[in-house]
Scaffold this motif. Structure first.
Motif, short mmCIF file in Angstrom:
data_model
loop_
_atom_site.label_atom_id
_atom_site.label_comp_id
_atom_site.label_asym_id
_atom_site.label_seq_id
_atom_site.Cartn_x
_atom_site.Cartn_y
_atom_site.Cartn_z
N SER A 32 -2.90 3.27 -26.46
CA SER A 32 -3.98 2.56 -27.15
C SER A 32 -3.37 1.33 -27.79
N SER A 120 -5.77 7.88 -28.91
CA SER A 120 -7.02 7.39 -29.51
C SER A 120 -7.11 7.70 -31.00
N ALA A 123 -4.77 5.58 -32.98
CA ALA A 123 -5.33 4.23 -33.12
C ALA A 123 -6.45 4.21 -34.17
N ILE A 139 -9.71 -2.03 -31.57
CA ILE A 139 -8.98 -1.16 -30.64
C ILE A 139 -9.35 -1.68 -29.26
N THR A 142 -7.71 1.83 -24.45
CA THR A 142 -7.04 3.12 -24.37
C THR A 142 -7.03 3.48 -22.90
#
Length: 159
Positions: A32, A120, A123, A139, A142
């Motif tokens: 990510s 994930s 992040a 973000i 991913t």
């Protein structure tokens, strides 16, 4: 033609039956990328960002590891797996935090989802801990970087 593995013959959701599969070494690495921006990166001291909530990257590593171990509680049709290893590393490049989650087990099914969930949640933890400094956090991606074991291996070209 390929079919979706999580649907039964009538098209209903179904957990894949792995009872007849052979146990093998399974690994997966997911990534990510968190675009933090210069306002947050100015707080980087050494290899971590210190906030009132604590060290951001160290906390994200713990959160990602906890999440990888509980993937079957979060993704409805995932099998419960005992992970042999979960290693999360966080590095920076420019104003990005790059989260890599490497997971492995000996089992009948792969660990891609565990690696993706670990990366994930790490992040998301970075986002949560840094939002007091700025909400301009994205973000950006991913993705599965590689996997071994099972029917076929996969390796994404490095970006």
């Amino acid at each position: 033609m390929s079919t979706l593995s999580h649907l039964d013959a009538q098209g209903n959701p179904s957990m894949v039956d792995v009872g007849q599969k052979t146990v093998s070494r399974r690994t997966a690495r997911a990534r990510s990328v968190v675009a933090l921006g210069p306002d947050i990166m100015q707080h980087l001291t050494g290899t971590d960002i210190q906030t009132r909530k604590g060290p951001v990257f160290q906390t994200a590593i713990i959160a990602g590891t906890m999440a990888a171990k509980r993937t079957d509680d979060l993704i409805p049709l995932c099998h419960s797996l005992g992970l042999d290893n979960c290693q999360i590393t966080i590095t920076t490049s420019g104003s990005d935090a790059i989260v890599d989650c490497l997971v492995s087990t000996e089992g009948k099914t792969g660990v891609e989802m565990e690696a993706l969930v670990g990366a994930s949640v790490a992040a998301l933890t970075i986002y949560d801990m840094c939002k007091a400094l700025s909400h301009d956090i994205i973000i950006t991606e991913t993705k599965l970087m590689e996997k071994t074991g099972g029917k076929r291996d996969f390796k994404r070209d490095q970006d």
